[in-house]
Design a protein around this motif. Structure first.
Motif, PDB file in Angstrom:
ATOM      1  N   CYS A  46       1.001  -1.078   0.008  1.00 33.28           N
ATOM      2  CA  CYS A  46       0.054  -0.209   0.095  1.00 33.28           C
ATOM      3  C   CYS A  46       0.797   1.134   0.211  1.00 33.28           C
ATOM      4  O   CYS A  46       1.716   1.441   0.745  1.00 33.28           O
ATOM      5  N   CYS A  49      -0.989   6.253   1.714  1.00 35.19           N
ATOM      6  CA  CYS A  49      -0.258   7.582   2.438  1.00 35.19           C
ATOM      7  C   CYS A  49       1.204   7.751   2.429  1.00 35.19           C
ATOM      8  O   CYS A  49       1.689   6.563   2.337  1.00 35.19           O
ATOM      9  N   GLY A  52       3.158   5.357   4.799  1.00 32.17           N
ATOM     10  CA  GLY A  52       3.738   4.284   4.110  1.00 32.17           C
ATOM     11  C   GLY A  52       4.925   4.384   3.205  1.00 32.17           C
ATOM     12  O   GLY A  52       5.548   5.256   3.532  1.00 32.17           O
ATOM     13  N   CYS A  54       3.308   0.454   3.027  1.00 36.30           N
ATOM     14  CA  CYS A  54       3.277  -0.625   4.027  1.00 36.30           C
ATOM     15  C   CYS A  54       3.116  -1.748   3.250  1.00 36.30           C
ATOM     16  O   CYS A  54       2.686  -1.939   2.035  1.00 36.30           O
ATOM     17  N   CYS A  68      -1.498   2.173   9.463  1.00 33.18           N
ATOM     18  CA  CYS A  68      -2.911   2.796   9.976  1.00 33.18           C
ATOM     19  C   CYS A  68      -3.856   1.620  10.361  1.00 33.18           C
ATOM     20  O   CYS A  68      -4.996   2.031  11.030  1.00 33.18           O
TER      21      CYS A  68
HETATM   22 FE1  SF4 Z   1      -1.539   2.362   3.257  1.00 34.30          FE
HETATM   23 FE2  SF4 Z   1      -2.293   2.726   5.801  1.00 34.30          FE
HETATM   24 FE3  SF4 Z   1       0.180   2.245   5.111  1.00 34.30          FE
HETATM   25 FE4  SF4 Z   1      -0.939   4.544   4.555  1.00 34.30          FE
HETATM   26  S1  SF4 Z   1      -0.587   3.679   6.536  1.00 34.30           S
HETATM   27  S2  SF4 Z   1       0.455   3.419   3.365  1.00 34.30           S
HETATM   28  S3  SF4 Z   1      -2.998   3.924   3.981  1.00 34.30           S
HETATM   29  S4  SF4 Z   1      -1.642   0.804   4.876  1.00 34.30           S
END
Ligand code: SF4
Ligand code: BF8
Length: 635
Positions: A46, A49, A52, A54, A68
């Motif tokens: 992901c 955002c 990350g 992530c 998150c």
């Molecule tokens: Fe994705 Fe959540 Fe990681 Fe941000 S914090 S990159 S939204 S998984």
């Protein structure tokens, strides 16, 4: 002669030339990219955002949620529906462009364009519930353009888009409405996908996927309007004999490759090329100007005008490596950025034309519908100048081309069937499906992908299905594959069709005046023209009083690649069609999303994804599904 990268003989001929000249191709870059990222392949990375990136550990040892708290199901669902949004945006932006052009034509503002098919315009009006009786063509065109643009404007969430409402069976519309996935406004639905996938929004994978399905249906709406309005403006396809593969490039001509998707540009380039042919001859091109197509622009001009198709997606670079393409003029989508560098290794002009689709190193001619002819003249002029700089010693045109009979849109198919039964054209098709002469229908769509030898899965599956008497339809780069490999010819029907299918294709082809059978695979057009296949299927379903998910109809995208293909595959499922993918979709990091799209979808929509990488087994599975559907219908 084939390679493990492509079964196209042109690739086998030209890849050594590329190697010798130190030019890297898509296959070299694929190799350099190995091993590809396993997290990405599973869809569990992901980057939504800046906390990350992530990634969820698929083996269960490392983190199971992103920073998150989003788990693999959420991450996979968000990633895949963003792909659908991008696909829907691409197709529907193309559609909007055509709708705006139609409005311009209606208002008399675009002299380069006309309504070439008034009958189609009237039938579109009828489809959309617009009364065209006694009205001038321009007035009808304006009403249709506005009704189409309404699909980008409507704010009433309970009122589905005009085109989808006109295109589907009542039963299907009811089912989709019941699941709250009917789009009301293409732009809004795409925006909603982007909004709900922002950090901290929708994290329910089922809800996300349903939002994605709505986006995919918005994609369908956009392609319906793109296809139908293009027919009205540029003409409805009818059967035409042409040729495909790189052998269509002529040494003695100024070769102009039209590449991309939108016919607004390529149509005018074709018109202007005719007017400038003498100029090319004066520059020393004894064969004048030769327009050749690549990708879906190629399909558009091929099915409407019989312009030969040079190649499909994966070997677009090879067209340049022939050293005989003087200009490659591109508009939008599926154009490899590498073409500008390869063009620069030769004399080739790479010309971009759309302000939101530029390529570093390419020449840009700002194409506007208002100045279309002038822009096209400039483009053809650049090609003629480039021809003068061509190095004859670097010309390597592979001697491969195949005859292709193309141009089987809905009207052409109904026309051919009407030659057998003018009063009830669907009857011969339905009778032959019912009696088993036609075991089922398969629609091949989608791209090429470096993960499979180019064209190999298309050809293997099609031959096996044809042998088992399945009627074959194709669009996009799938259609390009079949055209290049000779499967859109009458000879292919004789060679590969099962006995009962051959008899049907021969009876229809002969009655339709083709002096022999219909080709083995019917070329319906570009990727947006997938809506044509739904139209034919919908007519059959309505005639039988059933819904699309009851027909012995399957779809296959054995070499899919683009976000547009993800969108198409998803609406195909939502319309009730079992849809094969020959490439592992980037969703398997979530068992839940995978199950949703391959199993649960069946209960919700009747259609579902079937993933099978082996083409032989894929053909067997498609046959099994066809037989299941036949059995359920009691035929
Ligand atoms: Fe994705 Fe959540 Fe990681 Fe941000 S914090 S990159 S939204 S998984
Ligand atoms: O729209 S099949 S590679 S060219 S995305 Fe692109 Fe795929 Fe080809 Fe046409 Ni469709």
């Amino acid at each position: 002669m084939t390679t493990n990268q492509s079964i196209d003989p042109s690739a086998a001929a030209l890849l050594p030339v590329a190697k010798k000249q130190g030019i890297s191709t898509v296959w070299d870059r694929h190799k350099a990219m190995q091993p590809q990222c396993g997290f990405g392949q599973l869809g569990v990375c992901c980057r939504i955002c800046w906390k990350g990136p992530c990634r969820v550990d698929p083996f269960g040892d490392g983190p199971q949620v992103g920073i998150c708290g989003a788990n693999a199901d959420t991450i996979v669902a968000r990633n895949v529906i963003r792909m659908i949004a991008a696909g829907a945006a691409s197709h529907s932006e193309h559609g909007r462009h055509i709708a705006l052009a139609l409005l311009g034509v209606a208002k008399g503002e675009l002299p380069a364009y006309q309504i070439r098919d008034e009958q189609k315009l009237r039938s579109v009006a009828a489809k959309l519930g617009i009364n065209s009786e006694g009205k001038e063509i321009a007035a009808i065109a304006e009403e249709i353009a506005l009704a189409s643009l309404e699909d980008f404007r409507n704010q009433d969430h309970d009122k589905p888009c005009n085109w989808i409402a006109s295109a589907l069976t009542a039963k299907r519309l009811e089912r989709l409405a019941g699941l709250h996935v009917l789009p009301h406004n293409i732009d809004a639905v795409i925006t909603q996908i982007m909004a709900r996938t922002h950090v901290g929004c929708d994290s329910d994978p089922v809800n996300l996927i349903l939002g994605g399905i709505k986006g995919a249906l918005a994609d369908f709406d956009g392609m319906c309007l793109a296809t139908e309005l293009s027919d009205a403006v540029f003409g409805t396809p009818s059967p035409v004999v042409t040729a495909a593969n790189l052998g269509v490039i002529k040494e003695g001509a100024v070769n102009i490759a039209v590449h991309g998707h939108n016919p607004l540009l390529s149509e005018i380039v074709c018109d202007v090329a005719l007017l400038m042919d003498d100029e090319a001859r004066k520059a020393g091109a004894k064969d004048g100007i030769n327009i050749i197509g690549i990708c879906c622009t190629g399909n558009e001009v091929m099915v409407r005008h019989g312009i030969p198709l040079a190649t499909n997606y994966l070997s677009q670079e090879l067209a340049l490596i022939t050293g005989a393409v003087d200009a490659m003029v591109v508009d939008v989508q599926c154009i490899m950025p590498s073409v500008s560098e390869i063009g620069a290794c030769f004399h080739t002009e790479i010309i971009t034309t759309m302000d939101d689709n530029k390529i570093t190193g390419a020449r840009h001619v700002r194409f506007r519908e208002e100045t279309a002819v002038e822009n096209a003249r400039q483009i053809v002029g650049f090609a003629i100048d480039a021809f003068k700089r061509r190095d004859p010693l670097r010309v390597n045109i592979p001697d491969f081309k195949q005859t292709a009979i193309v141009g089987f849109g809905t009207e052409a198919i109904m026309g051919a069937l009407g030659a057998i039964n003018a009063e009830d054209p669907l009857k011969p098709l339905i009778d032959n499906i019912a009696n088993g002469n036609i075991r089922g229908i398969a629609l091949f769509a989608g791209c090429n992908n470096t993960q499979v030898a180019q064209d190999s899965s298309f050809v293997t599956i099609a031959k096996k299905l044809a042998k088992n008497n399945v009627l074959l339809l194709a669009t996009g780069c799938g259609a390009g594959s079949f055209a290049k490999h000779g499967l859109m010819s009458q000879e292919a029907t004789d060679e590969y069709a099962g006995e009962s299918l051959k008899a049907v294709l021969t009876a229809i082809g002969t009655a339709a005046g083709l002096n022999g059978p219909l080709p083995l695979v019917l070329h319906m057009g570009s990727c947006v023209d997938n809506s044509r296949a739904v139209e034919v299927a919908g007519a059959v379903a309505n005639r039988l009083g059933v819904d699309l998910d009851q027909l012995p109809l399957v779809a296959s995208a054995p070499e899919a690649m683009s976000e547009k293909a993800v969108a198409i595959g998803t609406w195909s499922v939502a319309l009730g069609i079992p849809t094969h993918l020959g490439i592992m979709p980037q969703i398997t990091g979530s068992a839940m999303v995978t199950e949703l799209l391959t199993e649960t979808a069946k209960e919700l929509f009747g259609g579902y994804f079937m993933v099978e990488l082996d083409p032989n087994q894929a053909a067997d599975k498609l046959l099994t599904v066809i037989d299941e559907r036949r059995k359920a219908l009691g035929i």
